[in-house]
Design a protein around this motif. Structure first.
Motif, PDB file in Angstrom:
ATOM      1  N   ASN A  72      -5.772   9.847  16.315  1.00 49.71           N
ATOM      2  CA  ASN A  72      -4.631   8.998  15.946  1.00 49.71           C
ATOM      3  C   ASN A  72      -4.854   8.395  14.561  1.00 49.71           C
ATOM      4  O   ASN A  72      -5.151   7.203  14.415  1.00 49.71           O
ATOM      5  CB  ASN A  72      -4.445   7.903  16.997  1.00 49.71           C
ATOM      6  CG  ASN A  72      -3.202   7.061  16.757  1.00 49.71           C
ATOM      7  OD1 ASN A  72      -2.353   7.399  15.939  1.00 49.71           O
ATOM      8  ND2 ASN A  72      -3.103   5.957  17.462  1.00 49.71           N
ATOM      9  N   ARG A  73      -4.720   9.246  13.562  1.00 49.56           N
ATOM     10  CA  ARG A  73      -4.800   8.779  12.181  1.00 49.56           C
ATOM     11  C   ARG A  73      -4.081   9.771  11.282  1.00 49.56           C
ATOM     12  O   ARG A  73      -4.178  10.986  11.463  1.00 49.56           O
ATOM     13  CB  ARG A  73      -6.248   8.586  11.733  1.00 49.56           C
ATOM     14  CG  ARG A  73      -7.070   9.858  11.664  1.00 49.56           C
ATOM     15  CD  ARG A  73      -8.514   9.573  11.281  1.00 49.56           C
ATOM     16  NE  ARG A  73      -9.295  10.805  11.170  1.00 49.56           N
ATOM     17  CZ  ARG A  73     -10.620  10.833  11.109  1.00 49.56           C
ATOM     18  NH1 ARG A  73     -11.305   9.709  11.151  1.00 49.56           N
ATOM     19  NH2 ARG A  73     -11.256  11.985  10.989  1.00 49.56           N
ATOM     20  N   CYS A  74      -3.366   9.245  10.332  1.00 47.61           N
ATOM     21  CA  CYS A  74      -2.683  10.098   9.371  1.00 47.61           C
ATOM     22  C   CYS A  74      -3.707  10.720   8.427  1.00 47.61           C
ATOM     23  O   CYS A  74      -4.601  10.023   7.930  1.00 47.61           O
ATOM     24  CB  CYS A  74      -1.663   9.270   8.586  1.00 47.61           C
ATOM     25  SG  CYS A  74      -0.740  10.249   7.368  1.00 47.61           S
ATOM     26  N   PRO A  75      -3.619  12.028   8.156  1.00 49.40           N
ATOM     27  CA  PRO A  75      -4.580  12.670   7.263  1.00 49.40           C
ATOM     28  C   PRO A  75      -4.552  12.144   5.832  1.00 49.40           C
ATOM     29  O   PRO A  75      -5.474  12.413   5.058  1.00 49.40           O
ATOM     30  CB  PRO A  75      -4.166  14.151   7.309  1.00 49.40           C
ATOM     31  CG  PRO A  75      -3.444  14.312   8.601  1.00 49.40           C
ATOM     32  CD  PRO A  75      -2.726  13.012   8.796  1.00 49.40           C
ATOM     33  N   HIS A  76      -3.513  11.396   5.476  1.00 51.00           N
ATOM     34  CA  HIS A  76      -3.402  10.902   4.109  1.00 51.00           C
ATOM     35  C   HIS A  76      -4.357   9.743   3.829  1.00 51.00           C
ATOM     36  O   HIS A  76      -5.229   9.831   2.976  1.00 51.00           O
ATOM     37  CB  HIS A  76      -1.956  10.488   3.819  1.00 51.00           C
ATOM     38  CG  HIS A  76      -1.728   9.985   2.437  1.00 51.00           C
ATOM     39  ND1 HIS A  76      -0.966   8.860   2.181  1.00 51.00           N
ATOM     40  CD2 HIS A  76      -2.150  10.438   1.232  1.00 51.00           C
ATOM     41  CE1 HIS A  76      -0.943   8.650   0.869  1.00 51.00           C
ATOM     42  NE2 HIS A  76      -1.642   9.602   0.270  1.00 51.00           N
ATOM     43  N   ARG A  77      -4.227   8.647   4.607  1.00 49.09           N
ATOM     44  CA  ARG A  77      -5.078   7.479   4.373  1.00 49.09           C
ATOM     45  C   ARG A  77      -5.603   6.857   5.668  1.00 49.09           C
ATOM     46  O   ARG A  77      -5.977   5.688   5.684  1.00 49.09           O
ATOM     47  CB  ARG A  77      -4.308   6.438   3.557  1.00 49.09           C
ATOM     48  CG  ARG A  77      -3.893   6.898   2.156  1.00 49.09           C
ATOM     49  CD  ARG A  77      -5.087   7.090   1.231  1.00 49.09           C
ATOM     50  NE  ARG A  77      -5.748   5.829   0.964  1.00 49.09           N
ATOM     51  CZ  ARG A  77      -5.367   4.939   0.035  1.00 49.09           C
ATOM     52  NH1 ARG A  77      -4.288   5.181  -0.703  1.00 49.09           N
ATOM     53  NH2 ARG A  77      -6.025   3.823  -0.143  1.00 49.09           N
ATOM     54  N   CYS A  96       4.092   8.055   9.957  1.00 54.88           N
ATOM     55  CA  CYS A  96       3.040   7.124   9.554  1.00 54.88           C
ATOM     56  C   CYS A  96       3.673   5.856   8.985  1.00 54.88           C
ATOM     57  O   CYS A  96       4.513   5.931   8.069  1.00 54.88           O
ATOM     58  CB  CYS A  96       2.131   7.773   8.521  1.00 54.88           C
ATOM     59  SG  CYS A  96       0.859   6.643   7.892  1.00 54.88           S
ATOM     60  N   PRO A  97       3.276   4.672   9.474  1.00 53.08           N
ATOM     61  CA  PRO A  97       3.884   3.433   8.976  1.00 53.08           C
ATOM     62  C   PRO A  97       3.416   3.046   7.578  1.00 53.08           C
ATOM     63  O   PRO A  97       3.945   2.093   6.995  1.00 53.08           O
ATOM     64  CB  PRO A  97       3.425   2.393  10.015  1.00 53.08           C
ATOM     65  CG  PRO A  97       2.145   2.922  10.549  1.00 53.08           C
ATOM     66  CD  PRO A  97       2.303   4.408  10.559  1.00 53.08           C
ATOM     67  N   TYR A  98       2.445   3.779   7.027  1.00 54.49           N
ATOM     68  CA  TYR A  98       1.905   3.435   5.713  1.00 54.49           C
ATOM     69  C   TYR A  98       2.706   4.097   4.588  1.00 54.49           C
ATOM     70  O   TYR A  98       3.254   3.426   3.711  1.00 54.49           O
ATOM     71  CB  TYR A  98       0.438   3.859   5.665  1.00 54.49           C
ATOM     72  CG  TYR A  98      -0.414   3.195   4.614  1.00 54.49           C
ATOM     73  CD1 TYR A  98       0.048   2.151   3.807  1.00 54.49           C
ATOM     74  CD2 TYR A  98      -1.734   3.613   4.436  1.00 54.49           C
ATOM     75  CE1 TYR A  98      -0.765   1.553   2.868  1.00 54.49           C
ATOM     76  CE2 TYR A  98      -2.564   3.013   3.489  1.00 54.49           C
ATOM     77  CZ  TYR A  98      -2.069   1.991   2.711  1.00 54.49           C
ATOM     78  OH  TYR A  98      -2.888   1.387   1.777  1.00 54.49           O
ATOM     79  N   HIS A  99       2.797   5.432   4.597  1.00 58.89           N
ATOM     80  CA  HIS A  99       3.480   6.146   3.524  1.00 58.89           C
ATOM     81  C   HIS A  99       4.564   7.098   4.024  1.00 58.89           C
ATOM     82  O   HIS A  99       5.094   7.891   3.237  1.00 58.89           O
ATOM     83  CB  HIS A  99       2.467   6.932   2.681  1.00 58.89           C
ATOM     84  CG  HIS A  99       1.468   6.064   1.982  1.00 58.89           C
ATOM     85  ND1 HIS A  99       0.194   5.893   2.458  1.00 58.89           N
ATOM     86  CD2 HIS A  99       1.580   5.293   0.869  1.00 58.89           C
ATOM     87  CE1 HIS A  99      -0.471   5.070   1.663  1.00 58.89           C
ATOM     88  NE2 HIS A  99       0.347   4.684   0.691  1.00 58.89           N
ATOM     89  N   ALA A 111       7.280  16.453   6.584  1.00 57.32           N
ATOM     90  CA  ALA A 111       7.697  15.906   5.292  1.00 57.32           C
ATOM     91  C   ALA A 111       6.755  14.787   4.886  1.00 57.32           C
ATOM     92  O   ALA A 111       6.169  14.103   5.729  1.00 57.32           O
ATOM     93  CB  ALA A 111       9.132  15.370   5.369  1.00 57.32           C
ATOM     94  N   ALA A 112       6.599  14.615   3.576  1.00 59.37           N
ATOM     95  CA  ALA A 112       5.866  13.483   3.018  1.00 59.37           C
ATOM     96  C   ALA A 112       6.781  12.801   2.005  1.00 59.37           C
ATOM     97  O   ALA A 112       7.510  13.472   1.263  1.00 59.37           O
ATOM     98  CB  ALA A 112       4.581  13.951   2.336  1.00 59.37           C
ATOM     99  N   ALA A 113       6.762  11.497   1.995  1.00 59.74           N
ATOM    100  CA  ALA A 113       7.626  10.765   1.068  1.00 59.74           C
ATOM    101  C   ALA A 113       7.334  11.159  -0.376  1.00 59.74           C
ATOM    102  O   ALA A 113       6.177  11.284  -0.769  1.00 59.74           O
ATOM    103  CB  ALA A 113       7.435   9.262   1.262  1.00 59.74           C
ATOM    104  N   ARG A 114       8.385  11.377  -1.165  1.00 56.27           N
ATOM    105  CA  ARG A 114       8.278  11.708  -2.599  1.00 56.27           C
ATOM    106  C   ARG A 114       7.310  12.886  -2.826  1.00 56.27           C
ATOM    107  O   ARG A 114       6.413  12.821  -3.666  1.00 56.27           O
ATOM    108  CB  ARG A 114       7.814  10.481  -3.381  1.00 56.27           C
ATOM    109  CG  ARG A 114       8.787   9.303  -3.257  1.00 56.27           C
ATOM    110  CD  ARG A 114       8.296   8.107  -4.066  1.00 56.27           C
ATOM    111  NE  ARG A 114       9.204   6.989  -3.954  1.00 56.27           N
ATOM    112  CZ  ARG A 114      10.277   6.787  -4.710  1.00 56.27           C
ATOM    113  NH1 ARG A 114      10.585   7.668  -5.649  1.00 56.27           N
ATOM    114  NH2 ARG A 114      11.048   5.741  -4.524  1.00 56.27           N
ATOM    115  N   GLU A 115       7.520  13.957  -2.097  1.00 62.26           N
ATOM    116  CA  GLU A 115       6.609  15.087  -2.148  1.00 62.26           C
ATOM    117  C   GLU A 115       6.435  15.662  -3.551  1.00 62.26           C
ATOM    118  O   GLU A 115       5.374  16.163  -3.907  1.00 62.26           O
ATOM    119  CB  GLU A 115       7.109  16.206  -1.214  1.00 62.26           C
ATOM    120  CG  GLU A 115       6.570  16.109   0.186  1.00 62.26           C
ATOM    121  CD  GLU A 115       6.958  17.310   1.028  1.00 62.26           C
ATOM    122  OE1 GLU A 115       7.017  18.427   0.493  1.00 62.26           O
ATOM    123  OE2 GLU A 115       7.199  17.111   2.233  1.00 62.26           O
TER     124      GLU A 115
END
Length: 341
Positions: A72-77, A96-99, A111-115
């Motif tokens: 349970n962790r986003c691979p980004h941060r 993900c509530p972070y990004h 999808a990722a924000a502002r890819e």
């Protein structure tokens, strides 16, 4: 008399050693599968966040019918998608509530924000969720934290031999119970494998269910063991399986099943979790049936917490009794897996 090779319990030093506890987490717990939830509590299109031995886990039941487990962790941060909670929640996408990175319930990045604004060219396929081993068996969801656990069918070797039909039934949750115990997990596990104490310590509870000691029957698999006793109603056997690393599977002739586990917390504490499952027709009886179990589990709690206090002063255990053979069996598995380390 030659005592060099006599049967003996594990040294009590192993129950209070920080270095041993670290080895257990790294080289013992990771070899096995762990029950984490009742399968019926995670419907299709639902997710559940929980912790297993300090690892944040996300269970996902996708529209394809598969139940999966992810770290349970986003691979980004590394931020968690959901906080641990009781029960499951309906969910179509993991965001993900972070990004705002968004995943489907199969762990694929959608999808990722502002890819278009990443410093380097961005490849969604390179960033799936980290999958953990996950299987549904005996109406429970099992998760493996290690990369190379033993097969779950091996871990359940004796239950699958002795009671295959019972494990194949689809059961629903009747009740759940958990509480902390002020003892090392090994003390609690040993106690639940200890058939020597039942008639003495549980005369009006568990002993009435298991019956006279003369009727006890033991069998041993490679990984699991069992105590079988005739049901008081005469309709079959009551089966109590000991399973590594710290689990106990109970099967009643009337179709009920319970899973008890003792999860390590600190050197002198563990968390007992108990699932009671059965036919849907018995759901209204669930809390009353669990109360019967909690009664003898409370009697055991007094014993294991007393043993914890006694183990801390250089105590050496006495000789094993023949009715403690299941303890020796599970301790031998434990010792063999930790010996190389």
């Amino acid at each position: 008399m030659d005592t060099a090779n006599r049967a003996a319990f594990l040294p009590t030093e192993l129950y209070g050693s920080p270095s041993v506890a670290a080895l257990e987490r790294e080289h013992y717990a990771t070899r096995f599968w762990h029950p984490v939830a009742a399968a019926a509590d995670l419907p299709s299109g639902h997710v559940r966040a929980l912790e297993l031995l300090g690892v944040p886990v996300l269970l996902c039941h996708g529209g394809d019918g598969l139940v999966r487990a992810f770290r349970n962790r986003c691979p980004h941060r590394a931020v968690a998608f959901l906080a641990p909670q009781k029960g499951s929640v309906a969910c179509r996408r993991l965001v993900c509530p972070y990004h705002g990175w968004t995943y489907d319930l199969g762990g694929t990045l959608l999808a990722a924000a502002r890819e278009s604004e990443f410093v380097d060219p961005f490849d969604r396929g390179a960033w799936p969720l980290e999958a953990l081993g996950c299987q549904v068996r005996a109406s429970l969801i099992w998760v493996a934290l290690g990369a190379d656990p033993i097969p779950l069918d091996d871990q359940l070797d004796l239950p699958l031999q002795e009671a295959p039909e019972a494990l194949a039934r689809t059961l629903v949750p009747l009740a759940f119970h958990e509480r902390g115990l002020a003892c090392n997990w090994k003390i609690a596990h040993d106690n639940t494998l200890d058939d020597y104490h039942v008639a003495i310590a549980h005369p009006t509870t568990l002993h009435r269910l298991q019956g006279p000691v003369r009727d006890y029957r033991h069998r041993f698999g490679t990984w699991a063991n069992v105590l079988a006793t005739p049901s008081p109603e005469g309709d079959g056997e009551f089966l109590t399986f000991g399973l590594p690393p710290w689990n106990h599977l109970l099967l009643w002739p009337d179709g009920r099943m319970a899973m008890i586990q003792f999860l390590p917390e600190a050197l002198d504490t563990c968390r007992m979790q108990v699932w009671l499952l059965g036919p849907a027709s018995r759901q209204e009886e669930g809390e009353a049936l669990m109360a019967e179990m909690v009664h003898f589990l409370a009697e055991d709690r007094v014993l294991v917490e007393s043993a914890q206090r006694g183990y801390g002063d250089g105590f050496r255990t006495g000789p094993p009794h023949r009715l403690e053979a299941r303890i020796l069996h599970q301790q031998a598995i434990y010792a063999a897996l930790l010996e190389p380390w």
